[in-house]
Scaffold this active site. Sequence first.
Site, PDB file in Angstrom:
ATOM      1  N   ASN A 235      53.445  50.881  15.697  1.00  0.00           N
ATOM      2  CA  ASN A 235      53.756  51.010  14.074  1.00  0.00           C
ATOM      3  C   ASN A 235      55.401  51.092  13.935  1.00  0.00           C
ATOM      4  OD1 ASN A 235      51.785  53.249  14.171  1.00  0.00           O
ATOM      5  ND2 ASN A 235      52.662  53.593  12.412  1.00  0.00           N
ATOM      6  N   ASP A 236      55.681  52.433  12.932  1.00  0.00           N
ATOM      7  CA  ASP A 236      56.871  52.412  12.554  1.00  0.00           C
ATOM      8  C   ASP A 236      58.013  52.471  13.741  1.00  0.00           C
ATOM      9  OD1 ASP A 236      55.212  53.119  10.749  1.00  0.00           O
ATOM     10  OD2 ASP A 236      55.930  54.977  10.003  1.00  0.00           O
TER      11      ASP A 236
ATOM     12  N   TRP B 297      45.618  51.350  15.170  1.00  0.00           N
ATOM     13  CA  TRP B 297      46.301  52.646  15.073  1.00  0.00           C
ATOM     14  C   TRP B 297      45.543  53.876  15.431  1.00  0.00           C
ATOM     15  CZ3 TRP B 297      45.801  57.196  12.297  1.00  0.00           C
ATOM     16  CH2 TRP B 297      47.124  58.031  11.949  1.00  0.00           C
TER      17      TRP B 297
ATOM     18  N   TRP C 143      54.325  61.770  14.638  1.00  0.00           N
ATOM     19  CA  TRP C 143      54.609  60.863  13.522  1.00  0.00           C
ATOM     20  C   TRP C 143      55.952  60.623  13.414  1.00  0.00           C
ATOM     21  CZ3 TRP C 143      50.368  61.534   9.315  1.00  0.00           C
ATOM     22  CH2 TRP C 143      48.945  61.270   9.868  1.00  0.00           C
TER      23      TRP C 143
ATOM     24  N   ARG D  61      56.093  63.886   4.700  1.00  0.00           N
ATOM     25  CA  ARG D  61      56.396  63.172   6.070  1.00  0.00           C
ATOM     26  C   ARG D  61      57.276  62.625   6.036  1.00  0.00           C
ATOM     27  NH1 ARG D  61      51.501  61.183   4.233  1.00  0.00           N
ATOM     28  NH2 ARG D  61      51.616  58.724   3.828  1.00  0.00           N
TER      29      ARG D  61
ATOM     30  N   GLU E 146      56.716  56.986   1.768  1.00  0.00           N
ATOM     31  CA  GLU E 146      56.902  57.109   3.104  1.00  0.00           C
ATOM     32  C   GLU E 146      58.104  56.684   3.597  1.00  0.00           C
ATOM     33  OE1 GLU E 146      52.220  56.543   4.731  1.00  0.00           O
ATOM     34  OE2 GLU E 146      53.346  54.841   4.811  1.00  0.00           O
TER      35      GLU E 146
ATOM     36  N   ASP F  81      53.089  53.740   0.111  1.00  0.00           N
ATOM     37  CA  ASP F  81      51.963  53.569   0.637  1.00  0.00           C
ATOM     38  C   ASP F  81      50.882  53.043  -0.323  1.00  0.00           C
ATOM     39  OD1 ASP F  81      50.089  54.433   2.660  1.00  0.00           O
ATOM     40  OD2 ASP F  81      49.758  56.467   1.970  1.00  0.00           O
TER      41      ASP F  81
HETATM   42  N1  DQQ Z   1      53.265  55.897   9.924  1.00  0.00           N
HETATM   43  C1  DQQ Z   1      53.343  57.368  10.313  1.00  0.00           C
HETATM   44  C2  DQQ Z   1      53.904  58.099   9.072  1.00  0.00           C
HETATM   45  C3  DQQ Z   1      54.474  57.390   8.092  1.00  0.00           C
HETATM   46  C4  DQQ Z   1      53.446  56.133   8.158  1.00  0.00           C
HETATM   47  C5  DQQ Z   1      52.158  57.572  11.167  1.00  0.00           C
HETATM   48  C6  DQQ Z   1      54.084  54.741   7.693  1.00  0.00           C
HETATM   49  O1  DQQ Z   1      54.575  59.116   9.606  1.00  0.00           O
HETATM   50  O2  DQQ Z   1      54.161  57.810   6.953  1.00  0.00           O
HETATM   51  O3  DQQ Z   1      52.064  56.740  11.987  1.00  0.00           O
HETATM   52  O4  DQQ Z   1      53.604  53.652   8.442  1.00  0.00           O
END
Ligand code: DQQ
Length: 543
Positions: A21-22, A46, A81, A145, A202, A238
């Site tokens: 992901n990110d 995930w 994360w 976060r 986020e 989110d």
């Molecule tokens: N993905 C991460 C978080 C973030 C989110 C966790 C955004 O830190 O807020 O995998 O996709």
Amino acid sequence: NSMLSWQRTAFHFQPPNNWMNDPNGPLYYKGWYHLFYQWNPDSAVWGNITWGHAVSRDLIHWLHLPLAMVPDHWYDINGVWTGSATQLPDGRIVMLYTGATEESVQVQNLAEPADPNDPLLREWSKAEANPVLVPPPGIGLTDFRDPTTAWRNPADSAWRITIGSKDRDHAGLALVYKTEDFLHYDLLPTLLHVVKGTGMWECVDLYPVSTSPAVEDGLETSTPPGPGVKHVLKASLDDDRNDYYAIGTYDGETDTWTPDNADIDVGIGLRYDYGKFYASKTFYDPVGRRRVLWGWIGETDSERADILKGWASLQSIPRTVMLDTKTGSNLLQWPVVEVENLRMRGKSFDGLDVSPGSVVPLDVGKATQLDIEAVFEVDTSAADGVVTEAGAAAYSCGTGGGAVGRGLMGPFGLLVLADDQLSERTAVFFYLVKGVDGNLTTFFCQDELRSSKANDLVKRVYGSLVPVLDGENLSIRILVDHSIVEGFAQGGRTCITSRVYPTKAIYESAKIFLFNNATNVRVTAKSLKIWELNSAYIRPYVD
Ligand code: DQQ
């Protein structure tokens, strides 16, 4: 299964397998671009989040490196994360990231390269002092976060970072911390910004852009506010999983940010991308003197399909971002220039007429990896005097019938990843609407509804308005890479990313067409250039 293996991309960054992901902590160091990313070592969904790591000389070809960080301390055992890198004036790199603790509390941690002499930055040491930040009073333990890259406050020269959250009334917000050493932090009494009703923010990003047409360079993150400088604030919502930005002013005295236009605020106005694009992050590239944006492009097929194919998600083509100094009210995003080095055989078509109701095949040979630049001239005179009752207010990409709808002045554009019979095709198009005041409004859309015969997909018509100034032609750039279509209209004022999963329009059967479904306007593809793109080299690093 050759259909599933065909979906893997050829010039977009992907890990060798499993879930990503990110994008995390992008930076340039000693000759290499570094990209870290959220990765599940165990499966294509995930979970077990670690930091994958790859390096590149040019943002296109990549070497996969060993994992940079794994969940191995109480303060990140439930996941390493998202985080960001800051390069200090003495060259030191600090990486701040969110850890999900053994109790699933979100805390911020510090890591540094174990060996700063290694240009590949293969080993990372987590600070003894971790966690360096825990959720402050009034902030939910799981609403804290994604620390940003730090910037220097112009008034006191100390560092600032911002972290996204939400309040009890569901307002999205960004907290600001002051630090001198990245170990000790003071929470500032005011918020950087807050927007009612937008929920958890986020992956917040804050960065300066130049307002001067003479300065095309990107600005380093600590560039102070002042004449010729605006600040962009971005949050990933989110609630609706989209990345929203707004242009405004950062005030160093108060550490607050104010949008230029309260109606186009973060979360309620502009988006980086109107398709599938989330959790993005920019960094300043000192070599290219530009700001580069990475975004996570998820899948729109089923989890079952992801497990079968053994991977999920890609990163967008990195995009250069700058303020659009012509409109002053939006960003321009454009594929980094290095993508053009992948161009192989090119074909040019000039002055192709696309009359109302027609589809024109384009013979370009292999059409699964393409870079397309199209400029359209539209003769709207046939629509003169015909004023639609509702005008622009009544149209939207999502509800306007997509590429098969028929309006006076749209849709028209290109069909990509299409088979000969057009049983599958992804449409990238414009749609013009005339208001009662006689003014034209232009929409830029991508229609996935007929992109695949498969029935386990989310298929939508995406898009939004695109500003078109007096005297401008309409133009589109499109990158096609197997299962991704990225469209950029008017030099990148409006962008759309689609994930598509054709079952027939694959390999040699993938073709490309021009189409015009408008009833009243003749469209001329004034210039059309289509290049086949080479595959990028994205392989494991061998010592
Ligand atoms: N993905 C991460 C978080 C973030 C989110 C966790 C955004 O830190 O807020 O995998 O996709």
